[in-house]
Write a protein that holds these residues in place. Structure first.
Motif, mmCIF file in Angstrom:
data_model
loop_
_atom_site.group_PDB
_atom_site.id
_atom_site.type_symbol
_atom_site.label_atom_id
_atom_site.label_comp_id
_atom_site.label_asym_id
_atom_site.label_seq_id
_atom_site.Cartn_x
_atom_site.Cartn_y
_atom_site.Cartn_z
ATOM 1 N N SER A 277 -9.694 -5.980 10.112
ATOM 2 C CA SER A 277 -10.608 -5.395 9.124
ATOM 3 C C SER A 277 -12.023 -5.975 9.218
ATOM 4 O O SER A 277 -12.811 -5.818 8.289
ATOM 5 N N HIS A 286 -12.294 0.760 7.170
ATOM 6 C CA HIS A 286 -11.526 0.033 6.135
ATOM 7 C C HIS A 286 -11.722 -1.467 6.363
ATOM 8 O O HIS A 286 -10.825 -2.162 6.840
ATOM 9 N N THR A 287 -12.900 -1.955 6.019
ATOM 10 C CA THR A 287 -13.320 -3.306 6.418
ATOM 11 C C THR A 287 -13.194 -4.330 5.292
ATOM 12 O O THR A 287 -12.952 -3.994 4.131
ATOM 13 N N ASP A 288 -13.437 -5.581 5.672
ATOM 14 C CA ASP A 288 -13.528 -6.664 4.692
ATOM 15 C C ASP A 288 -14.610 -6.338 3.657
ATOM 16 O O ASP A 288 -14.394 -6.491 2.452
ATOM 17 N N SER A 291 -13.734 -3.768 1.301
ATOM 18 C CA SER A 291 -12.730 -4.308 0.370
ATOM 19 C C SER A 291 -13.390 -5.067 -0.767
ATOM 20 O O SER A 291 -12.892 -5.070 -1.900
ATOM 21 N N GLY A 298 -10.504 -0.700 1.504
ATOM 22 C CA GLY A 298 -10.300 -1.554 2.681
ATOM 23 C C GLY A 298 -8.848 -1.954 2.819
ATOM 24 O O GLY A 298 -8.017 -1.188 3.278
ATOM 25 N N TRP A 299 -8.573 -3.182 2.386
ATOM 26 C CA TRP A 299 -7.232 -3.741 2.587
ATOM 27 C C TRP A 299 -6.157 -2.898 1.909
ATOM 28 O O TRP A 299 -5.057 -2.758 2.454
ATOM 29 N N LEU A 302 -5.287 -0.159 4.199
ATOM 30 C CA LEU A 302 -4.556 -0.639 5.386
ATOM 31 C C LEU A 302 -3.093 -0.902 5.055
ATOM 32 O O LEU A 302 -2.201 -0.594 5.841
ATOM 33 N N ILE A 311 -2.953 -8.608 8.527
ATOM 34 C CA ILE A 311 -4.366 -8.222 8.499
ATOM 35 C C ILE A 311 -5.200 -9.388 9.023
ATOM 36 O O ILE A 311 -5.078 -10.515 8.548
ATOM 37 N N THR A 313 -8.897 -10.948 9.339
ATOM 38 C CA THR A 313 -10.061 -10.836 8.475
ATOM 39 C C THR A 313 -11.099 -11.915 8.778
ATOM 40 O O THR A 313 -10.766 -12.974 9.318
#
Ligand SMILES: [Ca+2]
Ligand SMILES: [Ca+2]
Ligand SMILES: [Ca+2]
Length: 506
Positions: A277, A286-288, A291, A298-299, A302, A311, A313
């Motif tokens: 992520s 769908h990134t940190d 999130s 994000g998370w 996922l 995951i 990160t």
């Protein structure tokens, strides 16, 4: 006696064997029987060897169950606290709750596996040149730079670690994902066997299946994850009944074939689904950072849509918080946050001043306005900030009181620049220096010594950049943090506590 009956991770079946009947039940029964027969509980506690964090991580990683624990991987170690790929970063990642630490492995000129992401040492150390052209002794004289490095990042006391150093640190703490190590897998394997850490080292590649199979056949007990995207997804069929422990799946678009939830569900039935992520194109945005704005973007996506249960990160602590509480990146109790890009309405010369009329960033700026807005893997920020520019913000304050000004910023430069804060038409504060964060994409909340006394109601804040000073930094958001201690009533919102606040500041 008892020790021998308890199933330890080393007694588990070959990690790549097909799922079969599980044996720990018998061992547990033995412990219970002893207790029932009257052995003192502390005697049992002494007899049972303490399971280390690494033992738990190993057991969890092999868990193919539908409710297997979600595992956190720290990308390049905890680089927010120590240089990437340093021993301190590996220690910090485990201390912050990661079960796995991803590191990058390269061979020195004398073929010793060491940690270094790039082919050269230029970005992360005070040296120059290719790792492959430097001996271990030459590498040992270099110092690592803070965080993600860069020419202006300060040097630290940390040195380039060998893989052996790292495996000894990980031995009781967790697993180490050996990225970039496939071409040096024989050397890496020798390190694992010599340090007694075969169960801590996770090999990874996108190599042809036959090559992977040959390696696993010749290196019994090796842990392995296969990297998968649309180009090599046929590997899943090729592995047949002997599936890898995990697939590290990458997709830059949601309509990639490997992002199909049914496909991912199939992978989940044979092993773990690992998704990264850190950047937009590793998991379709769908990134940190997404999130931190809303974990569901994000998370959460996922885990639920894409079936991830590992995951990787850049934000270990926030992901751990999310997994424990369902929240991440929330505004602290009593604080007021205003996004950098949510500057006031009114246009150039009224609500802001920008040195050029276009949005020079790649983010969602306002049509016809010159403020530069970037999208840094989900972090939406004012970027291209230069001397003489200023921005105003409308801030709603629910609780009157004194607040400390903080800003979430990023910059690869040192000095990065500075800002002043004014309330309404009042005099601006002294300059607040922005500290280097080592990359444009490495955001960090930096607190200032500036405090504001704010009555209840709407206020205008003015953030201005001095013309004379170098300015090249990015503003994600401003945050006003209460000097008083906010407390939550059982049935209501935060209220101001009458007790004096502890001093805040850098
Ligand atoms: Ca502009
Ligand atoms: Ca600008
Ligand atoms: Ca922002």
């Amino acid at each position: 006696m008892l020790t021998a009956m308890i199933q330890r991770p080393q007694d588990l079946p070959h990690p790549h064997a097909r799922p079969g009947p599980r044996r720990p039940v018998a061992a547990l029964t033995a412990v219970c029987a002893l207790v029932v027969l009257g052995a003192a509980p502390d005697a049992v506690a002494r007899a049972v060897p303490q399971e280390s964090a690494a033992d738990r991580a190993y057991r969890d990683f092999l868990d193919r169950g539908a409710d297997a624990k979600v595992m956190t991987v720290a990308h390049r170690g905890q680089w927010r606290e120590a240089p990437e790929n340093s021993l301190a970063a590996v220690r910090a990642a485990f201390a912050d709750g990661a079960e796995l630490v991803e590191v990058d492995v390269r061979l020195t000129k004398d073929r010793v596996p060491v940690l270094m992401h790039d082919a050269t040492v230029d970005r992360t150390t005070d040296g120059k040149g290719r790792v492959a052209d430097l001996t271990l002794a030459e590498l040992g004289r270099l110092r690592l730079r803070k965080g993600l490095g860069g020419a202006q990042a300060p040097l630290t006391g940390q040195r380039v670690p060998t893989l052996a150093d790292v495996m000894r640190v990980a031995k009781r703490r967790g697993l180490v994902n050996l990225d970039k190590a496939w071409d040096a897998r024989e050397e890496a394997w020798r390190v694992l066997t010599a340090t007694g850490t075969v169960r801590n080292g996770l090999f990874k590649s996108a190599a042809p299946v036959d090559e992977v199979r040959a390696f696993l056949a010749g290196h019994r007990g090796a842990l392995y994850a296969h990297t998968l995207d649309d180009d090599n997804r046929g590997a899943v069929e090729e592995f047949g009944p002997d599936q890898p422990l995990a697939y590290e799946v990458g997709f830059d678009k949601t309509d990639d074939a490997v992002a199909d939830p049914a496909f991912l569900g199939r992978l989940r039935s044979t092993g773990r689904v690992w998704i990264n992520s850190m950047e937009d194109d590793l998991a379709a945005g769908h990134t940190d950072e997404a999130s931190l704005i809303d974990p569901a973007r994000g998370w959460g996506a996922l885990l639920r849509t894409y079936r991830a249960n590992v995951i990787q990160t850049d934000d270990v602590e926030a992901l751990e918080e999310y997994l424990a509480t369902g929240r991440a990146g929330a505004v602290p109790r009593g604080a007021v946050r205003v996004q950098g890009e949510a500057y006031a309405e009114g246009g150039e010369g009224v609500a802001y001043h920008d040195t050029d009329a276009d949005n020079r960033g790649d983010g969602p700026g306002r049509p016809g306005e010159g403020v530069d807005v970037c999208d840094h893997d989900g972090a939406i920020a004012v970027c291209w900030m230069r001397g003489s520019e200023w921005l105003t913000y409308q801030v709603d304050v629910a609780r009157p009181g004194r607040y400390t000004v903080a800003a979430r910023v990023s910059s690869p430069y040192s000095p990065a620049g500075s800002y002043r804060i004014a309330l309404g038409r009042g005099a601006p504060s002294g300059p607040v220096a922005v500290g280097i964060t080592t990359a444009h994409r490495a955001y960090e909340l930096q607190r200032s010594r500036v405090t504001l006394r704010l009555p209840r109601g709407r206020h205008t804040l003015r953030l201005s950049l001095d013309e004379g000073a170098f300015q090249n930094w990015n503003l994600d958001y401003l945050q006003l943090e209460p000097r008083w201690r906010p407390v939550r009533r059982a049935d209501g919102p935060s209220v101001a506590d009458a007790s004096p606040a502890p001093p805040k500041g850098p």
